[in-house]
Design a protein around this motif. Sequence first.
Motif, PDB file in Angstrom:
ATOM      1  N   GLU A  50       3.180   9.691  -9.858  1.00 41.20           N
ATOM      2  CA  GLU A  50       2.324   9.914 -11.034  1.00 41.20           C
ATOM      3  C   GLU A  50       1.618  11.276 -10.944  1.00 41.20           C
ATOM      4  O   GLU A  50       1.541  12.003 -11.927  1.00 41.20           O
ATOM      5  CB  GLU A  50       1.294   8.789 -11.169  1.00 41.20           C
ATOM      6  CG  GLU A  50       0.398   8.911 -12.373  1.00 41.20           C
ATOM      7  CD  GLU A  50       1.137   8.834 -13.697  1.00 41.20           C
ATOM      8  OE1 GLU A  50       0.628   9.434 -14.665  1.00 41.20           O
ATOM      9  OE2 GLU A  50       2.206   8.205 -13.792  1.00 41.20           O
ATOM     10  N   LEU A  51       1.102  11.613  -9.759  1.00 44.12           N
ATOM     11  CA  LEU A  51       0.464  12.918  -9.570  1.00 44.12           C
ATOM     12  C   LEU A  51       1.458  14.061  -9.813  1.00 44.12           C
ATOM     13  O   LEU A  51       1.110  15.075 -10.434  1.00 44.12           O
ATOM     14  CB  LEU A  51      -0.121  13.030  -8.158  1.00 44.12           C
ATOM     15  CG  LEU A  51      -1.446  12.321  -7.917  1.00 44.12           C
ATOM     16  CD1 LEU A  51      -1.811  12.393  -6.433  1.00 44.12           C
ATOM     17  CD2 LEU A  51      -2.548  12.938  -8.753  1.00 44.12           C
ATOM     18  N   GLU A  52       2.672  13.868  -9.317  1.00 44.35           N
ATOM     19  CA  GLU A  52       3.702  14.894  -9.512  1.00 44.35           C
ATOM     20  C   GLU A  52       4.029  15.040 -11.005  1.00 44.35           C
ATOM     21  O   GLU A  52       4.143  16.157 -11.515  1.00 44.35           O
ATOM     22  CB  GLU A  52       4.969  14.529  -8.734  1.00 44.35           C
ATOM     23  CG  GLU A  52       6.034  15.607  -8.800  1.00 44.35           C
ATOM     24  CD  GLU A  52       7.266  15.263  -7.979  1.00 44.35           C
ATOM     25  OE1 GLU A  52       8.170  16.108  -7.949  1.00 44.35           O
ATOM     26  OE2 GLU A  52       7.329  14.171  -7.388  1.00 44.35           O
TER      27      GLU A  52
ATOM     28  N   GLN B 208       2.332   1.611  -3.390  1.00 40.96           N
ATOM     29  CA  GLN B 208       1.275   2.063  -4.297  1.00 40.96           C
ATOM     30  C   GLN B 208       1.043   3.569  -4.121  1.00 40.96           C
ATOM     31  O   GLN B 208       0.910   4.300  -5.080  1.00 40.96           O
ATOM     32  CB  GLN B 208      -0.022   1.281  -4.065  1.00 40.96           C
ATOM     33  CG  GLN B 208      -1.181   1.699  -4.934  1.00 40.96           C
ATOM     34  CD  GLN B 208      -0.935   1.473  -6.415  1.00 40.96           C
ATOM     35  OE1 GLN B 208      -0.218   0.538  -6.804  1.00 40.96           O
ATOM     36  NE2 GLN B 208      -1.509   2.324  -7.243  1.00 40.96           N
ATOM     37  N   ILE B 209       1.004   4.016  -2.874  1.00 45.34           N
ATOM     38  CA  ILE B 209       0.814   5.449  -2.580  1.00 45.34           C
ATOM     39  C   ILE B 209       1.987   6.253  -3.147  1.00 45.34           C
ATOM     40  O   ILE B 209       1.800   7.331  -3.715  1.00 45.34           O
ATOM     41  CB  ILE B 209       0.634   5.673  -1.062  1.00 45.34           C
ATOM     42  CG1 ILE B 209      -0.709   5.095  -0.616  1.00 45.34           C
ATOM     43  CG2 ILE B 209       0.740   7.153  -0.715  1.00 45.34           C
ATOM     44  CD1 ILE B 209      -0.909   5.072   0.878  1.00 45.34           C
ATOM     45  N   GLU B 210       3.217   5.703  -2.996  1.00 43.81           N
ATOM     46  CA  GLU B 210       4.389   6.384  -3.543  1.00 43.81           C
ATOM     47  C   GLU B 210       4.301   6.486  -5.069  1.00 43.81           C
ATOM     48  O   GLU B 210       4.600   7.532  -5.648  1.00 43.81           O
ATOM     49  CB  GLU B 210       5.677   5.636  -3.158  1.00 43.81           C
ATOM     50  CG  GLU B 210       6.071   5.827  -1.726  1.00 43.81           C
ATOM     51  CD  GLU B 210       7.302   5.011  -1.348  1.00 43.81           C
ATOM     52  OE1 GLU B 210       7.711   4.103  -2.125  1.00 43.81           O
ATOM     53  OE2 GLU B 210       7.860   5.282  -0.287  1.00 43.81           O
ATOM     54  N   ARG B 211       3.867   5.401  -5.723  1.00 37.79           N
ATOM     55  CA  ARG B 211       3.712   5.416  -7.186  1.00 37.79           C
ATOM     56  C   ARG B 211       2.652   6.442  -7.599  1.00 37.79           C
ATOM     57  O   ARG B 211       2.822   7.183  -8.555  1.00 37.79           O
ATOM     58  CB  ARG B 211       3.332   4.019  -7.700  1.00 37.79           C
ATOM     59  CG  ARG B 211       4.506   3.057  -7.752  1.00 37.79           C
ATOM     60  CD  ARG B 211       4.146   1.794  -8.524  1.00 37.79           C
ATOM     61  NE  ARG B 211       3.073   1.005  -7.903  1.00 37.79           N
ATOM     62  CZ  ARG B 211       3.244   0.044  -7.009  1.00 37.79           C
ATOM     63  NH1 ARG B 211       4.450  -0.287  -6.620  1.00 37.79           N
ATOM     64  NH2 ARG B 211       2.206  -0.601  -6.510  1.00 37.79           N
ATOM     65  N   GLU B 212       1.554   6.468  -6.858  1.00 42.94           N
ATOM     66  CA  GLU B 212       0.493   7.424  -7.156  1.00 42.94           C
ATOM     67  C   GLU B 212       0.983   8.862  -6.951  1.00 42.94           C
ATOM     68  O   GLU B 212       0.661   9.764  -7.735  1.00 42.94           O
ATOM     69  CB  GLU B 212      -0.737   7.153  -6.295  1.00 42.94           C
ATOM     70  CG  GLU B 212      -1.491   5.896  -6.681  1.00 42.94           C
ATOM     71  CD  GLU B 212      -2.633   5.548  -5.739  1.00 42.94           C
ATOM     72  OE1 GLU B 212      -2.888   6.331  -4.793  1.00 42.94           O
ATOM     73  OE2 GLU B 212      -3.262   4.492  -5.943  1.00 42.94           O
ATOM     74  N   ALA B 213       1.785   9.064  -5.917  1.00 40.06           N
ATOM     75  CA  ALA B 213       2.333  10.391  -5.649  1.00 40.06           C
ATOM     76  C   ALA B 213       3.274  10.811  -6.783  1.00 40.06           C
ATOM     77  O   ALA B 213       3.243  11.960  -7.247  1.00 40.06           O
ATOM     78  CB  ALA B 213       3.056  10.412  -4.309  1.00 40.06           C
TER      79      ALA B 213
ATOM     80  N   GLN C 224       0.845  -1.203   0.000  1.00 36.54           N
ATOM     81  CA  GLN C 224       0.000   0.000   0.000  1.00 36.54           C
ATOM     82  C   GLN C 224       0.883   1.258   0.000  1.00 36.54           C
ATOM     83  O   GLN C 224       0.597   2.230  -0.704  1.00 36.54           O
ATOM     84  CB  GLN C 224      -0.930   0.009   1.204  1.00 36.54           C
ATOM     85  CG  GLN C 224      -2.081  -0.958   1.077  1.00 36.54           C
ATOM     86  CD  GLN C 224      -2.975  -0.962   2.320  1.00 36.54           C
ATOM     87  OE1 GLN C 224      -2.613  -0.403   3.361  1.00 36.54           O
ATOM     88  NE2 GLN C 224      -4.118  -1.607   2.206  1.00 36.54           N
TER      89      GLN C 224
ATOM     90  N   GLU D 292       2.002  14.325 -13.546  1.00 38.62           N
ATOM     91  CA  GLU D 292       0.832  14.948 -14.176  1.00 38.62           C
ATOM     92  C   GLU D 292       0.802  16.451 -13.882  1.00 38.62           C
ATOM     93  O   GLU D 292       0.495  17.259 -14.755  1.00 38.62           O
ATOM     94  CB  GLU D 292      -0.462  14.298 -13.689  1.00 38.62           C
ATOM     95  CG  GLU D 292      -0.712  12.920 -14.259  1.00 38.62           C
ATOM     96  CD  GLU D 292      -1.965  12.271 -13.693  1.00 38.62           C
ATOM     97  OE1 GLU D 292      -2.781  12.983 -13.047  1.00 38.62           O
ATOM     98  OE2 GLU D 292      -2.121  11.064 -13.883  1.00 38.62           O
TER      99      GLU D 292
END
Length: 108
Positions: free
Chosen positions: A18-20, A11-16, A8, A22
């Motif tokens: 990806e958000l950065e 996953q949060i790090e990957r999402e962070a 988890q 974007e």
Amino acid sequence: MSVNTIDQVKQIEREAIELEREYDQQLKQIEQQTEKTIQEMKEKVDKDLQTFSVEQSKMKEEKLDKLKASIKEEEDQAVNQLESNFKEKEDKLVDAVIEEVMRTYGNS
């Protein structure tokens, strides 16, 4: 920590990340769009200034032509008046000369 928690967090790090990414892309797009808009505005202002300058030059030429025509008309009137005065004075001079000749030499 359990494997599920680690997954988890990853996953949060990957999402962070990806958000950065974007965010950076959107920021870059906004900057590009802003530059494009500024350039378009500059071009429009330059075009408007050129159009204004041409219109002002045309108006100036029209006013100058009207002024020249007015001055020419006044000049022509003055010349006509001078010619008329000259003709009148010339006629008077001729009459005076004829009168003097008649008085001096009579009706011979």
